[in-house]
Design a protein around this motif. Structure first.
Motif, PDB file in Angstrom:
ATOM      1  N   LYS A  24      53.064  51.535 -40.928  1.00 22.01           N
ATOM      2  CA  LYS A  24      53.577  52.633 -41.754  1.00 22.01           C
ATOM      3  C   LYS A  24      52.592  52.887 -42.879  1.00 22.01           C
ATOM      4  O   LYS A  24      52.288  51.994 -43.670  1.00 22.01           O
ATOM      5  CB  LYS A  24      54.958  52.283 -42.304  1.00 22.01           C
ATOM      6  N   ASP A  25      52.062  54.105 -42.935  1.00 24.05           N
ATOM      7  CA  ASP A  25      51.106  54.463 -43.981  1.00 24.05           C
ATOM      8  C   ASP A  25      51.830  54.705 -45.303  1.00 24.05           C
ATOM      9  O   ASP A  25      52.887  55.344 -45.339  1.00 24.05           O
ATOM     10  CB  ASP A  25      50.329  55.713 -43.576  1.00 24.05           C
ATOM     11  N   ILE A  26      51.243  54.226 -46.384  1.00 26.03           N
ATOM     12  CA  ILE A  26      51.815  54.396 -47.717  1.00 26.03           C
ATOM     13  C   ILE A  26      51.086  55.546 -48.404  1.00 26.03           C
ATOM     14  O   ILE A  26      49.899  55.453 -48.718  1.00 26.03           O
ATOM     15  CB  ILE A  26      51.684  53.108 -48.550  1.00 26.03           C
TER      16      ILE A  26
ATOM     17  N   PHE B  34      49.858  65.546 -50.475  1.00 24.19           N
ATOM     18  CA  PHE B  34      49.106  64.640 -49.605  1.00 24.19           C
ATOM     19  C   PHE B  34      49.883  64.351 -48.321  1.00 24.19           C
ATOM     20  O   PHE B  34      49.354  64.493 -47.212  1.00 24.19           O
ATOM     21  CB  PHE B  34      48.801  63.338 -50.350  1.00 24.19           C
ATOM     22  N   ALA B  35      51.140  63.945 -48.463  1.00 24.85           N
ATOM     23  CA  ALA B  35      51.945  63.572 -47.292  1.00 24.85           C
ATOM     24  C   ALA B  35      52.130  64.749 -46.344  1.00 24.85           C
ATOM     25  O   ALA B  35      52.123  64.579 -45.119  1.00 24.85           O
ATOM     26  CB  ALA B  35      53.298  63.028 -47.739  1.00 24.85           C
ATOM     27  N   ALA B  36      52.283  65.962 -46.888  1.00 20.92           N
ATOM     28  CA  ALA B  36      52.490  67.145 -46.046  1.00 20.92           C
ATOM     29  C   ALA B  36      51.254  67.471 -45.212  1.00 20.92           C
ATOM     30  O   ALA B  36      51.360  68.067 -44.138  1.00 20.92           O
ATOM     31  CB  ALA B  36      52.860  68.339 -46.919  1.00 20.92           C
TER      32      ALA B  36
ATOM     33  N   SER C 280      41.959  57.504 -47.169  1.00 19.96           N
ATOM     34  CA  SER C 280      42.081  56.080 -46.865  1.00 19.96           C
ATOM     35  C   SER C 280      43.287  55.555 -47.620  1.00 19.96           C
ATOM     36  O   SER C 280      43.289  55.512 -48.854  1.00 19.96           O
ATOM     37  CB  SER C 280      40.807  55.338 -47.293  1.00 19.96           C
ATOM     38  N   VAL C 281      44.329  55.189 -46.876  1.00 19.65           N
ATOM     39  CA  VAL C 281      45.586  54.783 -47.514  1.00 19.65           C
ATOM     40  C   VAL C 281      45.958  53.367 -47.065  1.00 19.65           C
ATOM     41  O   VAL C 281      45.608  52.935 -45.962  1.00 19.65           O
ATOM     42  CB  VAL C 281      46.732  55.759 -47.172  1.00 19.65           C
TER      43      VAL C 281
ATOM     44  N   VAL D   3      51.558  49.146 -44.121  1.00 14.42           N
ATOM     45  CA  VAL D   3      52.336  47.921 -43.918  1.00 14.42           C
ATOM     46  C   VAL D   3      52.918  47.955 -42.514  1.00 14.42           C
ATOM     47  O   VAL D   3      52.962  49.009 -41.870  1.00 14.42           O
ATOM     48  CB  VAL D   3      53.480  47.792 -44.949  1.00 14.42           C
ATOM     49  N   GLN D   4      53.381  46.821 -42.043  1.00 13.10           N
ATOM     50  CA  GLN D   4      54.052  46.782 -40.750  1.00 13.10           C
ATOM     51  C   GLN D   4      55.291  47.684 -40.795  1.00 13.10           C
ATOM     52  O   GLN D   4      56.052  47.670 -41.750  1.00 13.10           O
ATOM     53  CB  GLN D   4      54.487  45.353 -40.410  1.00 13.10           C
ATOM     54  N   HIS D   5      55.458  48.472 -39.738  1.00 14.57           N
ATOM     55  CA  HIS D   5      56.635  49.343 -39.665  1.00 14.57           C
ATOM     56  C   HIS D   5      57.913  48.528 -39.555  1.00 14.57           C
ATOM     57  O   HIS D   5      58.983  48.949 -39.999  1.00 14.57           O
ATOM     58  CB  HIS D   5      56.497  50.286 -38.467  1.00 14.57           C
ATOM     59  N   SER D   6      57.814  47.355 -38.950  1.00 13.43           N
ATOM     60  CA  SER D   6      58.960  46.456 -38.820  1.00 13.43           C
ATOM     61  C   SER D   6      58.668  45.160 -39.563  1.00 13.43           C
ATOM     62  O   SER D   6      57.558  44.615 -39.484  1.00 13.43           O
ATOM     63  CB  SER D   6      59.227  46.144 -37.343  1.00 13.43           C
ATOM     64  N   ASP D   7      59.658  44.641 -40.272  1.00 13.98           N
ATOM     65  CA  ASP D   7      59.474  43.359 -40.958  1.00 13.98           C
ATOM     66  C   ASP D   7      59.981  42.183 -40.118  1.00 13.98           C
ATOM     67  O   ASP D   7      59.965  41.035 -40.562  1.00 13.98           O
ATOM     68  CB  ASP D   7      60.142  43.363 -42.335  1.00 13.98           C
ATOM     69  N   ILE D   8      60.407  42.454 -38.892  1.00 13.39           N
ATOM     70  CA  ILE D   8      60.926  41.384 -38.029  1.00 13.39           C
ATOM     71  C   ILE D   8      59.846  40.363 -37.672  1.00 13.39           C
ATOM     72  O   ILE D   8      60.117  39.156 -37.699  1.00 13.39           O
ATOM     73  CB  ILE D   8      61.592  41.959 -36.762  1.00 13.39           C
ATOM     74  N   PRO D   9      58.608  40.796 -37.306  1.00 10.06           N
ATOM     75  CA  PRO D   9      57.599  39.782 -36.965  1.00 10.06           C
ATOM     76  C   PRO D   9      57.399  38.746 -38.077  1.00 10.06           C
ATOM     77  O   PRO D   9      57.371  37.541 -37.807  1.00 10.06           O
ATOM     78  CB  PRO D   9      56.334  40.618 -36.738  1.00 10.06           C
ATOM     79  N   ALA D  10      57.268  39.205 -39.302  1.00 14.20           N
ATOM     80  CA  ALA D  10      57.063  38.283 -40.424  1.00 14.20           C
ATOM     81  C   ALA D  10      58.287  37.404 -40.637  1.00 14.20           C
ATOM     82  O   ALA D  10      58.168  36.200 -40.914  1.00 14.20           O
ATOM     83  CB  ALA D  10      56.742  39.058 -41.692  1.00 14.20           C
ATOM     84  N   SER D  11      59.487  37.971 -40.475  1.00 12.79           N
ATOM     85  CA  SER D  11      60.712  37.193 -40.694  1.00 12.79           C
ATOM     86  C   SER D  11      60.880  36.104 -39.633  1.00 12.79           C
ATOM     87  O   SER D  11      61.465  35.044 -39.907  1.00 12.79           O
ATOM     88  CB  SER D  11      61.938  38.115 -40.699  1.00 12.79           C
TER      89      SER D  11
END
Length: 301
Positions: free
Chosen positions: A114-116, A123-125, A229-230, A233-241
Motif C-alpha cells: 500500500k503506497d503512502i 498527488f493521490a488523484a 517516490s513514496v 507498507v504491507q497491504h496486510s498486517d497478517i504476515p507480520a502478526s
C-alpha cells in the motif's frame, strides 16, 4: 460458500495471486483466493512492459486472468478482506471482515503493498496516471516530455539516471532541502538536470492529468508528468502478526522459492519482491504455486 477447509489459501487475488492459483488448480489443489478488490494500480489507465498485454487496461488483464483461473473447479474466489490469521497444528486459520473463518494447510500472501501518499493536494488523484513510479512501466509513453521528479537523495539520483535516457527535460523537485552528495550534484549539473528545493503544496490537474505544480512560495511550474517516490507498507498486517520476517525495505522476506521465514507460508508479487511490475508478479506467483504444490506433494506422498 460451504467449504471452509482448503489445501491453500491465497490472500490477494490480483496478478500474483491468480498466477499462484492457476498453478495449483492445474494440480487439482483445493484453493481459496481471498481478495478485497483494491489493487495498487487501480487508477493506472494502461499496463506496459508485459509481453502480449502491452498497453492493456490493468482491470481487463485481471478479469481475463480470473476467468481463466476459475475455470479450474478446485479454485474458489471470495470477495472479502482477510483481517487476521493464526497458526494451528495442521495449518492456518484466516478470518475475514465478514466474520468468516477458513482453514488451510498452506498460506500464500499475494496481498501487495500500500503506497503512502504525501501531504500534497492532488498527488493521490494523479497517482498512477500522470504521477508515476516506474520508468519501465510508464516512461516510454512520456518520452521527450517536460518531466518532474518528486524525490530526493539517492533515490532521486538513481531515478534520474534512468529517466534522463527518456527525456532531456528533467527537473528534480526535492520539496525540502536537497540531499545529494557533491559528486551527484556535479553529475546532475553535467546532464543539465535542475534541482528545485521549494516545498510543494499542490499538484494542479484535470482528471488526474498533471497541469502545474504549485510551491509554498506561490510559484507555479508546468509539467507533463512527474515521477513520485513514496513510502509503502504491507497491504496486510497478517504476515507480520504470524511472525514472517520483513526486509529492511518492508517486503516479506522470501527465499529463491518464494518461501517466507515461517514454515508453510509463501509470498509473491509486490508483497515479497521489489520489482513492482505485472510481469514480475505473474512470474513470482507461478513459482509460488509450483513450490507450494511441490511441498504438499512431498508431505502427502
Amino acid at each position: 460458500m460451504t467449504n471452509t477447509s482448503y489445501d491453500v489459501i491465497i490472500i490477494g487475488g490480483s496478478y500474483a495471486g491468480l498466477s499462484t492459483a492457476m498453478a495449483l488448480g492445474r494440480s487439482l489443489r483445493n484453493v481459496l483466493i481471498i481478495d478485497s478488490g483494491l489493487p495498487c494500480n487501480r487508477q493506472t489507465p494502461q499496463s506496459h512492459n508485459f509481453i502480449t498485454q502491452d498497453g492493456q487496461e490493468p482491470g481487463v488483464i485481471t478479469q481475463k486472468a480470473k476467468a481463466q483461473v476459475l475455470a479450474y473447479n478446485t479454485v474458489k474466489f471470495l470477495h472479502d478482506l482477510a483481517i487476521s490469521g493464526r497458526k494451528i497444528d495442521n495449518g492456518f486459520v484466516i478470518t475475514t471482515q465478514s466474520n468468516s473463518s477458513f482453514q488451510a494447510t498452506k498460506l500464500v500472501f499475494a496481498s501487495g503493498m500500500k503506497d503512502i501518499m504525501p501531504d500534497i493536494k492532488g498527488f493521490a488523484a494523479c497517482w498512477g496516471i500522470s504521477v508515476i513510479h516506474c520508468p519501465y512501466c510508464h516512461g516510454y509513453e512520456y518520452r521527450g516530455q517536460n518531466t518532474a521528479m518528486i524525490a530526493n537523495g539517492d533515490r532521486a539520483f538513481h531515478l534520474a539516471s534512468l529517466v534522463s535516457n527518456l527525456t532531456p527535460q528533467l527537473t528534480i523537485l526535492t520539496s525540502g532541502k536537497a540531499d545529494f552528495k557533491p559528486e551527484q550534484m556535479a553529475k546532475l549539473k553535467h546532464h543539465e538536470i535542475k534541482v528545485i528545493d521549494a516545498k510543494i503544496t499542490e499538484i494542479e490537474h484535470q482528471n488526474g492529468h498533471l497541469r502545474q505544480i504549485i510551491f509554498e512560495d506561490g510559484k507555479k511550474l508546468a509539467f507533463d508528468v512527474a515521477y513520485g517516490s513514496v513510502p509503502f507498507v504491507q497491504h496486510s498486517d497478517i504476515p507480520a502478526s504470524l511472525g514472517c520476517e520483513l526486509t529492511e525495505q518492508g517486503q516479506i522476506k522470501v527465499d529463491g522459492f518464494q518461501k517466507t521465514t515461517l514454515s508453510g507460508v509463501f509470498a509473491c508479487g509486490d508483497s515479497g519482491y521489489m520489482m513492482r511490475t505485472v510481469a514480475s508478479a505473474v512470474f513470482s506467483g507461478n513459482l509460488a504455486g509450483v513450490m507450494v504444490n511441490n511441498e504438499l506433494a512431498t508431505e502427502q506422498f
